[in-house]
Design an enzyme around this catalytic site. Structure first.
Site, mmCIF file in Angstrom:
data_model
loop_
_atom_site.group_PDB
_atom_site.id
_atom_site.type_symbol
_atom_site.label_atom_id
_atom_site.label_comp_id
_atom_site.label_asym_id
_atom_site.label_seq_id
_atom_site.Cartn_x
_atom_site.Cartn_y
_atom_site.Cartn_z
ATOM 1 N N HIS A 31 0.816 -1.212 0.000
ATOM 2 C CA HIS A 31 0.000 0.000 0.000
ATOM 3 C C HIS A 31 0.856 1.272 0.000
ATOM 4 O O HIS A 31 2.057 1.243 0.301
ATOM 5 C CB HIS A 31 -0.916 0.006 1.231
ATOM 6 C CG HIS A 31 -0.162 0.026 2.530
ATOM 7 N ND1 HIS A 31 0.391 1.176 3.065
ATOM 8 C CD2 HIS A 31 0.144 -0.963 3.395
ATOM 9 C CE1 HIS A 31 0.998 0.896 4.193
ATOM 10 N NE2 HIS A 31 0.875 -0.405 4.423
ATOM 11 N N GLU A 34 -2.101 -6.863 7.630
ATOM 12 C CA GLU A 34 -0.782 -6.838 8.243
ATOM 13 C C GLU A 34 -0.780 -7.715 9.496
ATOM 14 O O GLU A 34 -1.836 -8.041 10.049
ATOM 15 C CB GLU A 34 -0.407 -5.391 8.595
ATOM 16 C CG GLU A 34 0.981 -5.210 9.182
ATOM 17 C CD GLU A 34 2.088 -5.688 8.265
ATOM 18 O OE1 GLU A 34 2.256 -6.916 8.142
ATOM 19 O OE2 GLU A 34 2.799 -4.841 7.684
#
Length: 240
Positions: A11, A85
């Site tokens: 990202h 994550e």
């Protein structure tokens, strides 16, 4: 011949990346730089004929995926919690050098089980089903089928290092697995082969790029990912 091509993108930047705070699974949005980075990687991948796309459901990843796919309006984004994550527990929001105890932090083994289950199902399972049905790699113009995955630095680093360490994926000459930078693009090419006495189908993966950020040459890139560093001690070591 390459039948499938997997594009794995981290990202764009967030304020917590910039200030080196541990994010983990906190749903921190992209900052202005991150949005600009997403636009740049989208432009770099504009001509890639994606046919499938997966993203973490956390907004910094899903927004990056949405910006990339503005040039691919027919592709539906599949959001999956498995691509989040690593969960950093009590460390989330803390400075990257924090020594605060985090008893609820996700173990690296649990992280590996999470992404391996997703990878086996959504990537390898999909590719093998296409091969077994006699339609491998039906990409546009006869090229490989291209799949987009947008996730996070800690997960991507762990995934690629484990795949390479297990020889499921081999790095091409000159490709080194180092830091995973914001909007870094990693590419794995897959070709099929027949192996064993039972003539089983096997997918051979080749890592042709890792965290390539040449599209960001005019931007200020955060060189350190504290989430990746925080979970990195248990990631298998790869010689550089």
């Amino acid at each position: 011949m390459t039948s499938f091509r997997l594009y794995i993108v981290r990202h764009g930047e967030t304020d917590w990346n910039r200030t080196r705070r541990i994010q983990g699974q906190k749903d921190v949005p992209l900052n202005e730089t991150g949005i600009a980075q997403a636009a740049l990687v989208a432009q770099a991948l504009k001509e890639v004929p994606f046919i499938k796309a997966y993203t973490s459901d956390l907004q910094r990843a899903s927004k990056t995926a949405e910006v990339i796919l503005q040039y691919h309006p027919s592709v539906i984004i599949e959001k999956d919690e498995a691509l989040r994550e690593i969960y950093m527990g009590e460390l989330e929001g803390e400075p990257g050098n924090s020594m605060k105890p985090a008893p609820s932090k996700e173990t690296t083994e649990a992280l590996m089980r999470r992404w391996q289950s997703w990878y086996s199902r959504s990537i390898i399972g999909y590719m093998l089903s296409k091969i077994k049905n006699g339609i491998p790699g039906d990409g546009i113009g006869g090229g490989p089928e291209c799949i987009l995955v947008v996730s996070h630095g800690g997960l991507i680093s762990n995934m690629v290092r484990v795949l390479v360490a297990s020889s499921a994926v081999l790095p091409a000459r000159g490709v080194v697995v180092q830091r995973c930078l914001n909007t870094g693009v990693s590419i794995i090419d897959y070709s099929e082969s027949i192996q064993g006495r039972n003539m089983g189908i096997h997918l051979k993966g080749t890592l042709t790029k890792y965290s390539d950020v040449t599209h960001l040459t005019r931007t200020n890139v955060v060189e350190e990912n504290v989430d990746e560093r925080a979970c990195g001690r248990a990631i298998p070591f790869l010689p550089e």
